[in-house]
Motif scaffolding. Structure first.
Motif, PDB file in Angstrom:
ATOM      1  N   SER A   1      76.965 -13.076  35.124  1.00 18.44           N
ATOM      2  CA  SER A   1      76.256 -13.722  36.242  1.00 18.44           C
ATOM      3  C   SER A   1      77.301 -14.235  37.231  1.00 18.44           C
ATOM      4  CB  SER A   1      75.411 -14.894  35.740  1.00 18.44           C
ATOM      5  OG  SER A   1      74.823 -15.568  36.844  1.00 18.44           O
TER       6      SER A   1
ATOM      7  N   ASP B   1      74.314 -20.387  35.140  1.00 18.12           N
ATOM      8  CA  ASP B   1      73.996 -19.396  34.085  1.00 18.12           C
ATOM      9  C   ASP B   1      75.162 -19.275  33.112  1.00 18.12           C
ATOM     10  OD1 ASP B   1      71.694 -18.811  35.501  1.00 18.12           O
ATOM     11  OD2 ASP B   1      72.549 -17.041  36.479  1.00 18.12           O
TER      12      ASP B   1
ATOM     13  N   TYR C   1      70.063 -10.455  32.652  1.00 14.02           N
ATOM     14  CA  TYR C   1      68.877 -10.992  33.329  1.00 14.02           C
ATOM     15  C   TYR C   1      67.977 -11.681  32.298  1.00 14.02           C
ATOM     16  CZ  TYR C   1      66.802  -6.575  31.714  1.00 14.02           C
ATOM     17  OH  TYR C   1      66.377  -5.511  30.937  1.00 14.02           O
TER      18      TYR C   1
ATOM     19  N   LEU D   1      66.745 -18.562  35.802  1.00 14.67           N
ATOM     20  CA  LEU D   1      67.150 -17.549  36.795  1.00 14.67           C
ATOM     21  C   LEU D   1      65.886 -17.036  37.496  1.00 14.67           C
ATOM     22  CD1 LEU D   1      69.702 -15.711  37.704  1.00 14.67           C
ATOM     23  CD2 LEU D   1      68.778 -14.045  36.100  1.00 14.67           C
TER      24      LEU D   1
ATOM     25  N   ASP E   1      67.214 -15.649  42.629  1.00 17.82           N
ATOM     26  CA  ASP E   1      68.592 -15.777  42.084  1.00 17.82           C
ATOM     27  C   ASP E   1      69.079 -14.422  41.561  1.00 17.82           C
ATOM     28  OD1 ASP E   1      68.485 -18.560  42.434  1.00 17.82           O
ATOM     29  OD2 ASP E   1      67.673 -18.866  40.408  1.00 17.82           O
ATOM     30  N   TRP E   2      68.186 -13.728  40.863  1.00 20.86           N
ATOM     31  CA  TRP E   2      68.561 -12.428  40.273  1.00 20.86           C
ATOM     32  C   TRP E   2      68.860 -11.416  41.385  1.00 20.86           C
ATOM     33  CZ3 TRP E   2      70.870  -9.843  36.888  1.00 20.86           C
ATOM     34  CH2 TRP E   2      70.548  -8.520  36.558  1.00 20.86           C
ATOM     35  N   ASN E   3      68.052 -11.467  42.431  1.00 16.78           N
ATOM     36  CA  ASN E   3      68.296 -10.575  43.568  1.00 16.78           C
ATOM     37  C   ASN E   3      69.685 -10.850  44.157  1.00 16.78           C
ATOM     38  OD1 ASN E   3      67.738  -8.642  45.522  1.00 16.78           O
ATOM     39  ND2 ASN E   3      67.021 -10.201  46.964  1.00 16.78           N
TER      40      ASN E   3
ATOM     41  N   ASN F   1      72.276 -12.130  42.596  1.00 21.36           N
ATOM     42  CA  ASN F   1      73.276 -11.622  41.634  1.00 21.36           C
ATOM     43  C   ASN F   1      73.456 -10.113  41.797  1.00 21.36           C
ATOM     44  OD1 ASN F   1      74.404 -13.722  40.230  1.00 21.36           O
ATOM     45  ND2 ASN F   1      73.104 -13.538  38.430  1.00 21.36           N
TER      46      ASN F   1
ATOM     47  N   SER G   1      73.358  -3.588  32.326  1.00 19.57           N
ATOM     48  CA  SER G   1      72.578  -4.814  32.480  1.00 19.57           C
ATOM     49  C   SER G   1      71.574  -4.948  31.336  1.00 19.57           C
ATOM     50  CB  SER G   1      71.864  -4.813  33.832  1.00 19.57           C
ATOM     51  OG  SER G   1      71.317  -6.087  34.064  1.00 19.57           O
TER      52      SER G   1
ATOM     53  N   CYS H   1      68.835  -7.631  29.035  1.00 21.45           N
ATOM     54  CA  CYS H   1      68.020  -8.843  29.020  1.00 21.45           C
ATOM     55  C   CYS H   1      68.618  -9.825  28.005  1.00 21.45           C
ATOM     56  CB  CYS H   1      66.601  -8.477  28.605  1.00 21.45           C
ATOM     57  SG  CYS H   1      65.479  -9.880  28.682  1.00 21.45           S
TER      58      CYS H   1
ATOM     59  N   HIS I   1      62.507  -9.097  36.513  1.00 19.68           N
ATOM     60  CA  HIS I   1      63.942  -8.881  36.759  1.00 19.68           C
ATOM     61  C   HIS I   1      64.289  -7.406  36.545  1.00 19.68           C
ATOM     62  CE1 HIS I   1      65.205 -13.338  35.808  1.00 19.68           C
ATOM     63  NE2 HIS I   1      64.538 -13.214  36.930  1.00 19.68           N
TER      64      HIS I   1
END
Ligand code: SF4
Length: 376
Positions: free
Chosen positions: A120, A125, A159, A164, A168-170, A172, A186, A188, A217
């Motif tokens: 991250s 995170d 993710y 998150l 926020d994920w976008n 990242n 990537s 989970c 995500h």
């Protein structure tokens, strides 16, 4: 052709989610490297007729090895194995280890690919997962590696982390894709039993991973990487065209590999074996010239199920022709019927004899595969 995997079982600190084999006590590092060199020599006959295509330093944290140790390990491999067609040498690395000085030293080793555990770009995170690095180190390590001349870079992102948001994920993802990377892995966040994360969740100090948020995500991950020209080729792996991991791809296509080090797994096309998950026991046994490993012969059912599972997780998909060759007519009819039902649910498509999961289907890849398994 085959691959060699080396397990380097040391880490600076324990990430809360991790259930890999590692120790935070690095006192035995020198002995472990010596044992690895010895194991490489002891097992040279196992794949002596194979040309080695890939070498992968995994862990643990292989970037805790000095460049001299990496070179020494590599020289020993070159002594005992045919590395004449070697294409890819990957080192898993953590951002806090990738100082400019270390990168300059690495540049003079055969390592030509880094797989960096960024996870991250947000300090909150990283703290929640107890990672050893911070967001600043995560941001600077990729351009610095490329500037120094190691240009084939993969990064890992997680993710589904508690807290998150989709936004926020976008961010990242956008940060990652703006970096000079050729590959992304990537995953989970998973609450594995016996981990600190499992304790935090069961005591109520942290909420569990929210499956619906994690699914959003994942959908964003598939769409964003596709739009950025780094599409998925395996459910957790994304690459620019031609930059797919050769080492991991060979696992998924059933090629042979030799795993050295504590906890490492090997596959010779027929048998699977795995070394003991204890640094002390591994070092002791190897010093007595005993291989601390267990072996199992794969049954036809296990090989068939493994093919289904790995093939369905890849973008190439499951070949119906190959599946037909591997099972009897009754089983094949059952598989075709299940595939037809999943197609109606928009979980998969059939394209020129291959069953390929849709984005929605990828979320249930393992469950769909298990519905097709041979159960004996
Ligand atoms: S650095 Fe990697 S292997 Fe080590 S504890 Fe963290 S996730 Fe596990």
């Amino acid at each position: 052709m085959a691959g060699i995997y080396l397990h380097i079982p040391f880490c600076k600190q324990a990430c809360f989610y991790c259930d890999f084999h590692f120790s935070v006590n690095q006192d035995k590092k020198t002995d472990l490297v010596a044992a690895l060199l010895q194991e490489a020599a002891m097992r040279k006959n196992e794949i002596e007729k194979e040309q080695i295509k890939t070498v992968y330093f995994g862990g643990g944290t292989p970037s805790l090895l000095s460049a001299d140790d990496i070179q020494r390990i590599f020289d020993t491999l070159a002594e005992h194995y045919d590395l004449s067609v070697l294409q890819e040498v990957t080192l898993e690395a953590n951002p806090d280890d990738l100082t400019v000085a270390y990168l300059r030293e690495l540049r003079h080793t055969p390592v030509n690919r880094l797989s960096i555990g960024i996870q991250s770009f947000r300090d909150s995170d990283l703290k929640l997962m107890n990672r050893a690095h911070d967001a600043k180190q995560a941001l600077r390590c990729v351009p610095e590696s490329v500037d120094i001349g190691i240009e084939n870079i993969s990064i890992d992102l997680i993710y589904g982390i508690q807290g998150l948001s989709l936004d926020d994920w976008n961010k990242n993802l956008q940060t990652a894709l703006a970096l000079p990377i050729s590959h992304l892995s990537s995953y989970c966040l998973t609450v594995e039993p016996q981990t600190k994360l499992a304790k935090l969740v069961s005591s109520g100090e942290l909420p569990n991973v929210n499956d619906d948020i994690a699914a959003s995500h994942f959908e964003m991950l598939i769409e964003t990487t596709e739009a950025a020209g780094i599409p998925w080729y395996e459910v957790s792996n994304f690459a620019k065209p031609g930059m797919e991991s050769k080492h991991n791809s060979s696992y998924w296509s059933g090629e042979k590999y030799l795993g050295l080090g504590p906890g490492a797994h090997s596959f010779d096309g027929v048998k699977r074996s795995w070394n003991i998950r204890s640094n002390t026991a591994y070092i002791q046994q190897i010093s007595k010239k005993v291989l601390p490993s267990e072996t199992e012969l794969l049954t036809h059912e296990e090989k068939f199920n493994e093919y289904l599972l790995t093939a369905l997780r890849t973008r190439r998909g499951l070949s119906l022709e190959k599946t037909k060759q591997l099972c009897d007519d009754l089983k094949f009819s059952e598989i075709k019927e299940t595939v037809r039902q999943k197609e109606q649910l928009a979980l998969l498509n059939i394209q020129s004899d291959h069953v390929i999961l849709t984005t929605k289907g990828l979320l249930f890849a393992d469950a769909i595969a298990s519905e097709l398994f041979i159960i004996s």
